[in-house]
Design an enzyme around this catalytic site. Sequence first.
Site, PDB file in Angstrom:
ATOM      1  N   ASP A 221     -10.282   8.172  25.653  1.00 13.37           N
ATOM      2  CA  ASP A 221     -11.358   8.268  26.649  1.00 13.37           C
ATOM      3  C   ASP A 221     -10.770   8.596  28.021  1.00 13.37           C
ATOM      4  O   ASP A 221     -11.319   9.416  28.770  1.00 13.37           O
ATOM      5  CB  ASP A 221     -12.122   6.942  26.710  1.00 13.37           C
ATOM      6  CG  ASP A 221     -12.498   6.450  25.324  1.00 13.37           C
ATOM      7  OD1 ASP A 221     -13.308   7.110  24.661  1.00 13.37           O
ATOM      8  OD2 ASP A 221     -11.941   5.420  24.878  1.00 13.37           O
TER       9      ASP A 221
ATOM     10  N   HIS B  74     -14.655   0.806  23.784  1.00 12.51           N
ATOM     11  CA  HIS B  74     -14.531   2.183  23.287  1.00 12.51           C
ATOM     12  C   HIS B  74     -15.810   2.505  22.520  1.00 12.51           C
ATOM     13  O   HIS B  74     -15.866   2.435  21.289  1.00 12.51           O
ATOM     14  CB  HIS B  74     -13.302   2.340  22.376  1.00 12.51           C
ATOM     15  CG  HIS B  74     -13.282   3.694  21.706  1.00 12.51           C
ATOM     16  ND1 HIS B  74     -13.102   4.867  22.396  1.00 12.51           N
ATOM     17  CD2 HIS B  74     -13.456   4.062  20.418  1.00 12.51           C
ATOM     18  CE1 HIS B  74     -13.164   5.889  21.567  1.00 12.51           C
ATOM     19  NE2 HIS B  74     -13.383   5.417  20.357  1.00 12.51           N
TER      20      HIS B  74
HETATM   21  N1  LIG Z   1     -10.161   4.520  19.379  1.00 12.26           N
HETATM   22  C1  LIG Z   1     -10.360   5.828  19.348  1.00 12.26           C
HETATM   23  O1  LIG Z   1     -10.287   6.489  20.399  1.00 12.26           O
HETATM   24  C2  LIG Z   1     -10.626   6.563  18.057  1.00 12.26           C
HETATM   25  C3  LIG Z   1     -10.679   7.954  18.070  1.00 12.26           C
HETATM   26  C4  LIG Z   1     -10.900   8.629  16.872  1.00 12.26           C
HETATM   27  C5  LIG Z   1     -11.086   7.930  15.703  1.00 12.26           C
HETATM   28  N2  LIG Z   1     -11.065   6.569  15.729  1.00 12.26           N
HETATM   29  C6  LIG Z   1     -11.232   5.784  14.502  1.00 12.26           C
HETATM   30  O2  LIG Z   1      -9.992   5.793  13.781  1.00 12.26           O
HETATM   31  C7  LIG Z   1     -10.248   5.493  12.413  1.00 12.26           C
HETATM   32  C8  LIG Z   1      -9.501   6.439  11.502  1.00 12.26           C
HETATM   33  O3  LIG Z   1      -9.974   7.752  11.677  1.00 12.26           O
HETATM   34  P1  LIG Z   1      -9.544   8.916  10.661  1.00 12.26           P
HETATM   35  O4  LIG Z   1     -10.229  10.121  11.157  1.00 12.26           O
HETATM   36  O5  LIG Z   1      -8.080   8.930  10.456  1.00 12.26           O
HETATM   37  O6  LIG Z   1     -10.275   8.417   9.343  1.00 12.26           O
HETATM   38  P2  LIG Z   1      -9.978   8.853   7.832  1.00 12.26           P
HETATM   39  O7  LIG Z   1     -11.176   8.412   7.065  1.00 12.26           O
HETATM   40  O8  LIG Z   1      -9.514  10.257   7.766  1.00 12.26           O
HETATM   41  O9  LIG Z   1      -8.745   7.934   7.428  1.00 12.26           O
HETATM   42  C9  LIG Z   1      -8.842   6.541   7.345  1.00 12.26           C
HETATM   43  C10 LIG Z   1      -7.809   6.105   6.338  1.00 12.26           C
HETATM   44  O10 LIG Z   1      -7.766   4.684   6.366  1.00 12.26           O
HETATM   45  C11 LIG Z   1      -7.538   4.264   5.043  1.00 12.26           C
HETATM   46  N3  LIG Z   1      -7.899   2.845   4.902  1.00 12.26           N
HETATM   47  C12 LIG Z   1      -9.129   2.319   4.736  1.00 12.26           C
HETATM   48  N4  LIG Z   1      -9.029   0.983   4.591  1.00 12.26           N
HETATM   49  C13 LIG Z   1      -7.706   0.678   4.711  1.00 12.26           C
HETATM   50  C14 LIG Z   1      -6.984  -0.531   4.628  1.00 12.26           C
HETATM   51  N5  LIG Z   1      -7.596  -1.700   4.399  1.00 12.26           N
HETATM   52  N6  LIG Z   1      -5.652  -0.476   4.774  1.00 12.26           N
HETATM   53  C15 LIG Z   1      -5.021   0.696   4.961  1.00 12.26           C
HETATM   54  N7  LIG Z   1      -5.649   1.878   5.030  1.00 12.26           N
HETATM   55  C16 LIG Z   1      -6.991   1.873   4.904  1.00 12.26           C
HETATM   56  C17 LIG Z   1      -8.378   5.206   4.181  1.00 12.26           C
HETATM   57  O11 LIG Z   1      -7.926   5.240   2.839  1.00 12.26           O
HETATM   58  C18 LIG Z   1      -8.119   6.528   4.902  1.00 12.26           C
HETATM   59  O12 LIG Z   1      -7.017   7.222   4.350  1.00 12.26           O
HETATM   60  C19 LIG Z   1     -11.780   5.527  12.277  1.00 12.26           C
HETATM   61  O13 LIG Z   1     -12.246   4.189  12.351  1.00 12.26           O
HETATM   62  C20 LIG Z   1     -12.221   6.296  13.507  1.00 12.26           C
HETATM   63  O14 LIG Z   1     -13.552   5.974  13.878  1.00 12.26           O
HETATM   64  C21 LIG Z   1     -10.823   5.879  16.879  1.00 12.26           C
HETATM   65  O1  LIG Z   2     -15.020   8.024  15.210  1.00 18.92           O
HETATM   66  C1  LIG Z   2     -15.831   7.988  16.140  1.00 18.92           C
HETATM   67  O2  LIG Z   2     -16.936   7.413  16.079  1.00 18.92           O
HETATM   68  C2  LIG Z   2     -15.484   8.635  17.445  1.00 18.92           C
HETATM   69  C3  LIG Z   2     -14.136   8.278  17.949  1.00 18.92           C
HETATM   70  O3  LIG Z   2     -14.027   6.927  18.262  1.00 18.92           O
HETATM   71  C4  LIG Z   2     -13.830   9.113  19.153  1.00 18.92           C
HETATM   72  O4  LIG Z   2     -13.903   8.592  20.281  1.00 18.92           O
HETATM   73  O5  LIG Z   2     -13.532  10.311  18.992  1.00 18.92           O
END
Ligand SMILES: NC(=O)c1ccc[n+]([C@@H]2O[C@H](COP(=O)([O-])OP(=O)(O)OC[C@H]3O[C@@H](n4cnc5c(N)ncnc54)[C@H](O)[C@@H]3O)[C@@H](O)[C@H]2O)c1
Ligand SMILES: O=C(O)C[C@H](O)C(=O)O
Length: 342
Positions: A174, A202
Amino acid sequence: MLFTKRPPPTWGIDMTQGPVKVTVTGAAGQIGYALLFRIASGQLLGPDVPVRLSLLEIPQAVKAAEGTAMELDDCAFPLLSGIDISDDPNAAFDGTNVALLVGARPRTKGMERGDLLQANGGIFAPQGKAINDHAADDVRVLVVGNPANTNALIAQSNAPDVPAERFTAMTRLDHNRALSQLAAKLGVPVSAISKMTIWGNHSATQYPDLYNAEVNGKIAAEQVDEGWLRDTFIPTVAKRGAAIIEARGASSAASAANAAIDHVHDWVNGTPEGDWTSVALPSDGSYGVPEGLISSFPAVSRGGRWEIVQGLPVNAFSRERIDASVAELGEERDAVRQLGLI
Ligand SMILES: NC(=O)c1ccc[n+]([C@@H]2O[C@H](COP(=O)([O-])OP(=O)(O)OC[C@H]3O[C@@H](n4cnc5c(N)ncnc54)[C@H](O)[C@@H]3O)[C@@H](O)[C@H]2O)c1
Ligand SMILES: O=C(O)C[C@H](O)C(=O)O
């Protein structure tokens, strides 16, 4: 990212015991894929710091994680001393110095907020306990998986022997989005901007603060019109995650990985003099945020520890926005408390 006046690297991480162990959960996911190669190449901790990677996945995704590990091998990174893959948090966090908690349960159709918190509690409570029982004494934790602040609170609450300050959640994406939007508006390089802050959660309630940010040393809010600040800038930054999902058909991955690298790099190497960044960390009561809530603040890293920047002016508009986001965090905390997760 500003890389000026860096102090010596990896404060507080004991490198006499061999490579720094970095555990990545959700390693086979899209953020994991964008993150692991950058860690192994030295961008997380520094160009001279050997790392050992530990990949944690659910059993169904272990094979995919093995494929990623094969690719990591094929890069022949000089700093990468080894890769472990596991579906057992106790093994994956054994001796870990840096834990990147990326894997989380995404919200699916028909899922209520409480369902999402409960599903993630089932992930972050045991991971917090495993960190408590097995990680290195100097462990530092960054939670990326959403809802990141409250997942971090769940993990932290389940790790009573680890100092609470070692648990953080990511608002650096962010923060970087806010830098980029403001730079584009004013036609300046992002390096002209300092003292940006994301306050709160967030989520769409987050508050990117231009009343303390500076552009070329002058207050940013005074260089843009108020209508743009309130009606364009704030919602664009706060809803950028949803806009990326809409455009890509998947949530942000490379930019999220980049922000995770920035966050940990600054934590262990220090933030540049004269600037700060945004970090969600356990509140000490600063700025009226209830103690213990994991909320985003302006923070500097010194000696391997985050310190909340104190004494910033908070005008009535900012107060209202910060309070709204903090109230949402309080509701999330109450919900996970009711579910017995903290
Ligand atoms: N904070 C931020 O700024 C931000 C930004 C983008 C995404 N995110 C979040 O990050 C997370 C991951 O995003 P992504 O795009 O990589 O998702 P994704 O679905 O591509 O990958 C998530 C992975 O986590 C694994 N997983 C699920 N449960 C698990 C567990 N108990 N132990 C280990 N691994 C496990 C799944 O098998 C999968 O491979 C999501 O929650 C998304 O919303 C946060
Ligand atoms: O996975 C989402 O909901 C959005 C993610 O947290 C982001 O800020 O890109």
